[in-house]
Design a protein around this motif. Structure first.
Motif, PDB file in Angstrom:
ATOM      1  N   ARG A 104      19.016 -23.950   2.942  1.00  4.08           N
ATOM      2  CA  ARG A 104      19.696 -25.123   2.362  1.00  4.08           C
ATOM      3  C   ARG A 104      18.746 -26.327   2.305  1.00  4.08           C
ATOM      4  O   ARG A 104      18.730 -27.067   1.309  1.00  4.08           O
ATOM      5  CB  ARG A 104      20.927 -25.463   3.211  1.00  4.08           C
ATOM      6  CG  ARG A 104      21.676 -26.726   2.766  1.00  4.08           C
ATOM      7  CD  ARG A 104      22.307 -26.513   1.406  1.00  4.08           C
ATOM      8  NE  ARG A 104      23.056 -27.688   0.983  1.00  4.08           N
ATOM      9  CZ  ARG A 104      22.528 -28.736   0.348  1.00  4.08           C
ATOM     10  NH1 ARG A 104      21.226 -28.756   0.053  1.00  4.08           N
ATOM     11  NH2 ARG A 104      23.279 -29.738  -0.016  1.00  4.08           N
ATOM     12  N   CYS A 105      17.952 -26.521   3.348  1.00  6.88           N
ATOM     13  CA  CYS A 105      16.985 -27.631   3.340  1.00  6.88           C
ATOM     14  C   CYS A 105      15.897 -27.400   2.284  1.00  6.88           C
ATOM     15  O   CYS A 105      15.463 -28.347   1.601  1.00  6.88           O
ATOM     16  CB  CYS A 105      16.356 -27.776   4.722  1.00  6.88           C
ATOM     17  SG  CYS A 105      17.493 -28.350   6.009  1.00  6.88           S
ATOM     18  N   GLN A 145      22.773 -24.311  16.092  1.00  2.43           N
ATOM     19  CA  GLN A 145      21.512 -24.137  16.815  1.00  2.43           C
ATOM     20  C   GLN A 145      20.303 -24.237  15.890  1.00  2.43           C
ATOM     21  O   GLN A 145      19.264 -24.792  16.261  1.00  2.43           O
ATOM     22  CB  GLN A 145      21.493 -22.776  17.520  1.00  2.43           C
ATOM     23  CG  GLN A 145      22.297 -22.720  18.804  1.00  2.43           C
ATOM     24  CD  GLN A 145      22.222 -21.344  19.426  1.00  2.43           C
ATOM     25  OE1 GLN A 145      22.715 -20.365  18.862  1.00  2.43           O
ATOM     26  NE2 GLN A 145      21.598 -21.256  20.581  1.00  2.43           N
ATOM     27  N   THR A 146      20.437 -23.693  14.687  1.00  2.00           N
ATOM     28  CA  THR A 146      19.293 -23.664  13.775  1.00  2.00           C
ATOM     29  C   THR A 146      18.986 -25.027  13.169  1.00  2.00           C
ATOM     30  O   THR A 146      17.922 -25.208  12.572  1.00  2.00           O
ATOM     31  CB  THR A 146      19.544 -22.661  12.639  1.00  2.00           C
ATOM     32  OG1 THR A 146      20.748 -23.026  11.946  1.00  2.00           O
ATOM     33  CG2 THR A 146      19.694 -21.249  13.187  1.00  2.00           C
ATOM     34  N   THR A 147      19.880 -25.995  13.334  1.00  3.25           N
ATOM     35  CA  THR A 147      19.606 -27.324  12.774  1.00  3.25           C
ATOM     36  C   THR A 147      18.489 -28.053  13.518  1.00  3.25           C
ATOM     37  O   THR A 147      17.958 -29.041  13.013  1.00  3.25           O
ATOM     38  CB  THR A 147      20.871 -28.195  12.820  1.00  3.25           C
ATOM     39  OG1 THR A 147      21.325 -28.308  14.185  1.00  3.25           O
ATOM     40  CG2 THR A 147      21.973 -27.594  11.963  1.00  3.25           C
ATOM     41  N   LYS A 148      18.126 -27.586  14.719  1.00  2.00           N
ATOM     42  CA  LYS A 148      17.068 -28.270  15.470  1.00  2.00           C
ATOM     43  C   LYS A 148      15.704 -28.115  14.812  1.00  2.00           C
ATOM     44  O   LYS A 148      14.792 -28.880  15.106  1.00  2.00           O
ATOM     45  CB  LYS A 148      17.009 -27.722  16.894  1.00  2.00           C
ATOM     46  CG  LYS A 148      16.671 -26.256  17.000  1.00  2.00           C
ATOM     47  CD  LYS A 148      16.732 -25.783  18.440  1.00  2.00           C
ATOM     48  CE  LYS A 148      16.435 -24.288  18.540  1.00  2.00           C
ATOM     49  NZ  LYS A 148      16.528 -23.813  19.948  1.00  2.00           N
ATOM     50  N   LEU A 157      22.355 -33.917   5.248  1.00  2.00           N
ATOM     51  CA  LEU A 157      23.171 -32.997   4.462  1.00  2.00           C
ATOM     52  C   LEU A 157      24.550 -32.769   5.063  1.00  2.00           C
ATOM     53  O   LEU A 157      25.372 -32.058   4.470  1.00  2.00           O
ATOM     54  CB  LEU A 157      22.441 -31.652   4.323  1.00  2.00           C
ATOM     55  CG  LEU A 157      21.101 -31.692   3.594  1.00  2.00           C
ATOM     56  CD1 LEU A 157      20.440 -30.310   3.595  1.00  2.00           C
ATOM     57  CD2 LEU A 157      21.290 -32.165   2.149  1.00  2.00           C
ATOM     58  N   GLY A 158      24.807 -33.313   6.259  1.00  2.00           N
ATOM     59  CA  GLY A 158      26.115 -33.165   6.887  1.00  2.00           C
ATOM     60  C   GLY A 158      26.342 -31.824   7.541  1.00  2.00           C
ATOM     61  O   GLY A 158      27.480 -31.514   7.923  1.00  2.00           O
TER      62      GLY A 158
END
Length: 627
Positions: A104-105, A145-148, A157-158
């Motif tokens: 997504r990023c 967890q993967t947002t780190k 992106l919320g």
């Protein structure tokens, strides 16, 4: 775990050394350099779905037939870029909670939006995220967890906020039953044999247990965990004890081994290991302070043992004074639940040379006495004339009184438990050679007088301290023994004290007088002692009169303790008078006071060494000669 497949073509990407290419009959016309890798691709499929690549190609001059585009600030992993490239070629890709954030990023950076093409990658990811990932418990945790890896972009992106809200809503829906827990169901599956049936698994997953979400949330980093717990606590539906259990699970998983960090702190005192150890202890210190900030304010939300473990860790990790004082306050509220091992907090100060941190325990005891209440009292008596006219409000007042009495009784019981705990703690720290006398006395006097029903354990602690510190002078020994109440010693402790040559003489005298008084009150049979001691303890006419003559011949510093004991002795004799008058009319003192025949014998007190009683015998003889 949920997943979504996009595209239908087979994977035709291949690698030659450090270059990634795609099999095609058409030669590559675009080289993209990203994250140290080179991709030989084609403009048409990529530019048709990525607005960012269109602008980069316009900015880059075409030196030859192959145009080179540099992407130095790509925000995601290299695998995420390849997933986006495959999507442009129509190659099958798989999205799941593990790669959704990075893809997504990457798609956001490449601007794969609906403005370029309908049904683009960002739109498909958002549909999958909202309809599947956020509806799953485990999927939401893994995605969070993967947002780190990309925290800032995930926030923009919320993704982070939506995952936290999804997790918290599931905890608040049913905080006491297992319905989604991954860790719990995984443990149950591991316990099943290879032939375990599906019905047994479903039964295990559907069983009830408290705090089912604690272990799953413990997988999060402290920043995300703190934010999630704040939302859970704000919901107001989760009991405080379940919050405390979840924090205990998290702390036991992430806080380091305390003995290991004790060694690190010792090594840190040398210049060689100071910087590295300081960096290693920074993260655990922040973790500890975050956990303490999440503790619920209610009493009993976290066990006293867990709070003291946090306090030990805070002492070793050099947590802030605010954090340690908050723990001290919480421990003081429920100190009656602690054990001796919990209170033995290591001291890291090299100045005082102590093994245990006595000052922290003193602070804990101060907090305990601040929250304490007076012992339970009797209810007020109500006259019978008004009993028939009692209103409902009067009944409510009685109910409130009974509740307050129960609370006061529980408070009194907790003080008795703490009294025993403090005496055990005194026995432990008394073995420290470097323990100052003032701190030993301060801890002994930190609890109320009525917290000790007996002084036997306190006497043991004093005896240990005297043996470990033989260098104490006479004045210091008297100051130490001033905290001891001889009338609260049992017969066994009194017998030991009567033979303890390290005790001051006044304590021995108090023990002997009180044993005589107690035995006389109980009407027990007493063994004979030497005539010199009998002359000292058994008065010829009036015991108090003889004690007065004895005290006048004693040194000035010992007269106060004897006179204090005489008042105790007088009270005991007065209590004994009434039953004697009723039951024994034939036996009287010469001055008219009735006396039981059993008072002619003496208390069961072992003989002291002659050099201990030589002073007493000489005074007794001189008193007899004067009479």
């Amino acid at each position: 775990m949920k997943f979504m497949k996009l595209g239908s073509r087979p994977d035709t990407f291949y690698a030659t050394e450090s270059v990634r290419s795609v099999s095609s009959e058409v030669s590559s016309d675009l080289i993209i350099q990203v994250k140290g890798s080179r991709y030989l691709l084609h403009k048409f499929p990529l530019l048709s779905k990525s607005l960012r690549l269109q602008s980069l190609c316009l900015e880059s001059p075409e030196a030859s037939q192959i145009q080179i585009v540099q992407i130095p600030d790509f925000p995601a992993e290299l695998e995420a870029f390849e997933v986006c490239a495959k999507f442009c070629y129509g190659i099958t890709i798989t999205l799941s909670a593990y790669n959704l954030v990075s893809v997504r990023c990457a798609a956001e950076y490449l601007q794969m939006t609906e403005d370029v093409e309908k049904g683009n990658l960002i739109y498909k990811i958002e549909v999958f995220f909202n309809s599947c990932i956020l509806h799953g418990w485990r999927d939401s945790i893994v995605t969070l967890q993967t947002t780190k890896a990309s925290p800032l972009l995930s926030e923009d992106l919320g993704i982070t906020v939506r995952c936290i809200e999804s997790i918290a809503s599931k905890v608040l829906t049913n905080p006491t039953k297992v319905n989604l827990s991954h860790s719990y169901s995984r443990k149950e599956r591991d316990n099943l044999s290879c032939n375990g049936s599906e019905c047994r698994i479903n039964k295990a997953v559907g069983s009830s247990t408290k705090g089912w979400w604690g272990e799953d949330l413990a997988e999060l980093g402290i920043d995300l965990y703190w934010r999630t717990m704040i939302v859970v606590k704000a919901g107001g539906k989760v009991p405080s004890n379940l919050i405390g259990d979840a924090l205990r699970i998290y702390a036991s998983r992430w806080l380091p081994d305390l003995p290991k960090f004790t060694d690190m702190e010792k090594d840190a005192k040398s210049d060689r290991g100071l910087d590295s150890n300081g960096e290693k202890s920074l993260k655990p210190r922040l973790l500890l302070e975050s956990v303490v900030s999440l503790l619920p304010p209610e009493k009993g939300a976290a066990s006293c043992s867990f709070l003291l473990k946090l306090l030990k860790a805070g002492n070793i990790l050099k947590a802030s004074s605010t954090t340690k004082m908050e723990l001290v306050r919480k421990v003081g509220i429920q100190l009656d639940e602690a054990t001796l091992g919990d209170l033995l907090i290591p001291s890291l100060s090299s100045k005082n040379g102590l093994v245990y941190d006595v000052d922290i325990v003193l602070n804990i005891l101060e907090q305990f006495t601040l929250k304490g209440q007076s012992p339970p009292i009797s209810p007020p008596r109500i006259k019978k004339d008004f009993e028939r006219r009692r209103s409902r409000s009067a009944e409510n007042l009685d109910f409130d009184f009974q509740e307050n009495r129960r609370s006061s009784s529980a408070s009194h019981s907790s003080k008795l438990k703490v009294g025993k705990l403090v005496d055990k703690y005194l026995q432990e720290i008394a073995r420290e050679k470097n323990l100052p006398l003032s701190k030993f006395i301060a801890i002994a006097e930190a609890i109320p007088e009525f917290s000790r029903l007996t002084h036997d354990e306190l006497y043991k602690a004093i005896d240990i301290y005297l043996k470990v510190h033989p260098e104490l002078n006479k004045s210091e020994r008297k100051s130490l023994c001033r905290i001891l109440d001889c009338k609260k010693l049992s017969m066994e402790a009194g017998m030991h004290a009567a033979q303890n040559e390290m005790l001051p003489l006044r304590i021995v005298v108090q023990v002997l007088f009180f044993e005589q008084a107690r035995t006389a009150q109980n009407g027990g049979q007493m063994a004979e002692l030497p005539s010199e001691i009998k002359a000292l303890l058994a008065a010829h006419k009036n015991p108090l009169k003889h004690a007065a003559s004895f005290s006048t011949n004693m040194p000035a510093e010992d007269q106060l303790s004897v006179s204090r004991h005489k008042s105790q002795y007088s009270y005991v004799s007065t209590q004994k008078m009434k039953p004697v008058e009723e039951n024994n009319s034939d036996h009287k003192f010469p001055d008219g006071v009735e006396k039981s025949t059993k008072l002619n014998s003496l208390s069961m007190v072992p003989d002291r060494p002659k050099r201990m009683f030589s002073k007493l015998w000489s005074i007794s003889r001189s008193a007899s000669e004067k009479n």
